[in-house]
Design an enzyme around this catalytic site. Structure first.
Site, PDB file in Angstrom:
ATOM      1  CE  LYS A   1      -3.489  -2.524   2.213  1.00 15.21           C
ATOM      2  NZ  LYS A   1      -4.345  -2.970   3.164  1.00 15.21           N
TER       3      LYS A   1
ATOM      4  CD  GLN B   1      -3.297  -4.712   6.215  1.00 13.53           C
ATOM      5  OE1 GLN B   1      -3.105  -3.754   5.572  1.00 13.53           O
ATOM      6  NE2 GLN B   1      -3.872  -5.735   6.081  1.00 13.53           N
TER       7      GLN B   1
ATOM      8  CG  ASP C   1      -9.572  -0.465   4.709  1.00 13.98           C
ATOM      9  OD1 ASP C   1      -9.243  -0.706   3.575  1.00 13.98           O
ATOM     10  OD2 ASP C   1      -8.828  -0.721   5.794  1.00 13.98           O
TER      11      ASP C   1
END
Ligand code: NAP
Length: 279
Positions: free
Chosen positions: A49, A93, A116
């Site tokens: 990412k 994460q 997200d």
């Protein structure tokens, strides 16, 4: 033989689009990435990412925390990032170490920085058909269908898996695109009879070679979301590619299919957040 949907090439195209969008903004978009502990897979995802951000002209703010981080410390960091005007998106994460609550983290991230698309506010917006962000993996699948001019309208769509991250929002997006959707899970009876009716079959289970040729209709579009490791440690999906590809009209490979698209759609969401913050 099926046409292979090239997720890598399409992801590059999406990232190009993001890079040019980001370059028109007064302030560089920013993503804060929180990684707690030493999970090797998570480290790889986070590194990926950060690389994508660099390619897209997005600044990344890494926060690598030790596995013993307390819930209070993690929540305090999220509050700081929520209030930081240079941070457009916050990504924590998952999975987190067991002593930490993922729900609390998801709920603490400000919805306008929830790139997200996990926060209940954004999930609700998605369900009512007025999304701010789109969930990255299902949005990546929809982008692939669009790129290959595969119409969903009126089609029988079958989604294998009902997780919050993939299965449920995937079924939602296909429904909103006018597909007739069946969501299957581990308690579904006569699964093969259902999958054989699918014009578009999306598998997000996490079991290597689960979807075999006898489960697929001739000419179906087969999208393999899964990222599994087979016995020899090789990355593979849910679909038995060798037997299904000759029967399908379109198929996604693993690797090189949905995975790169998930990452590209995250970049798209960061750009969306930055555009909102700078409007
Ligand atoms: P998950 O939370 O473990 O969900 C798996 C789903 O599969 C559950 O809904 C489960 O049903 C269902 N399932 C399990 N066995 C089944 C069976 N025999 N028949 C029908 N359904 C069954 O997994 P996830 O997070 O959604 O991820 C799924 C896969 O996608 C994994 O391989 C993951 O690595 C991959 N993934 C890939 C990306 C990407 O970017 N490509 C992103 C996210 C995830 P129940 O609800 O009844 O338990």
């Amino acid at each position: 033989m099926a046409i292979q949907i090239d997720g890598k090439a399409l992801a590059a195209k999406v990232k190009d689009r993001v890079r040019s969008g980001a370059s028109t903004l007064q302030r560089q978009p920013g993503l804060a990435v929180i990684l707690v502990g030493e999970n090797p897979a998570s480290k790889v995802y986070v590194a990926g990412k950060e690389k994508d951000c660099a390619e897209c002209g997005i600044r990344s703010f890494p926060h690598k925390l030790p596995a013993e981080t307390t819930q209070e410390e993690l929540m305090a960091l999220i509050q700081t990032l929520n209030n930081d005007p240079l941070v457009d998106g916050i990504l924590c994460q998952l999975p987190l170490p067991e002593h930490l609550s993922e729900d609390a983290v998801i709920n603490a991230i400000r919805p306008d920085k929830d790139v997200d698309c996990f926060h209940p506010f954004n999930v609700g917006r998605l369900v009512i058909g007025a999304p701010v962000f789109l969930p990255c993996t299902p949005a990546g699948v929809m982008e692939m269908l669009k790129e290959y001019q595969i119409s969903v309208r009126g089609k029988r769509c079958v989604v294998l898996g009902r997780s919050n991250i993939v299965g449920k929002p995937m079924a939602m997006l296909l429904t909103q695109a006018d597909g007739t959707v069946t969501a299957c899970h581990s308690r579904t009876e006569q699964l093969s009879a259902i999958t054989r009716e699918a014009d578009i079959l999306v598998s997000a289970i996490g079991k290597t070679d689960f979807v075999t040729a006898d489960m697929v209709k001739e000419g179906a579009v087969v999208i393999d979301v899964a990222m599994n490791r087979n016995a020899s440690g090789k990355l593979c999906g849910d679909v038995d590619f060798a037997s299904v590809a000759p029967k399908a009209a379109y198929i996604t490979p693993v690797p090189g299919g949905v995975g790169p698209m998930t990452r590209a759609m995250l970049m798209q969401n960061i750009l969306t957040a930055a555009q909102m913050h700078q409007a």
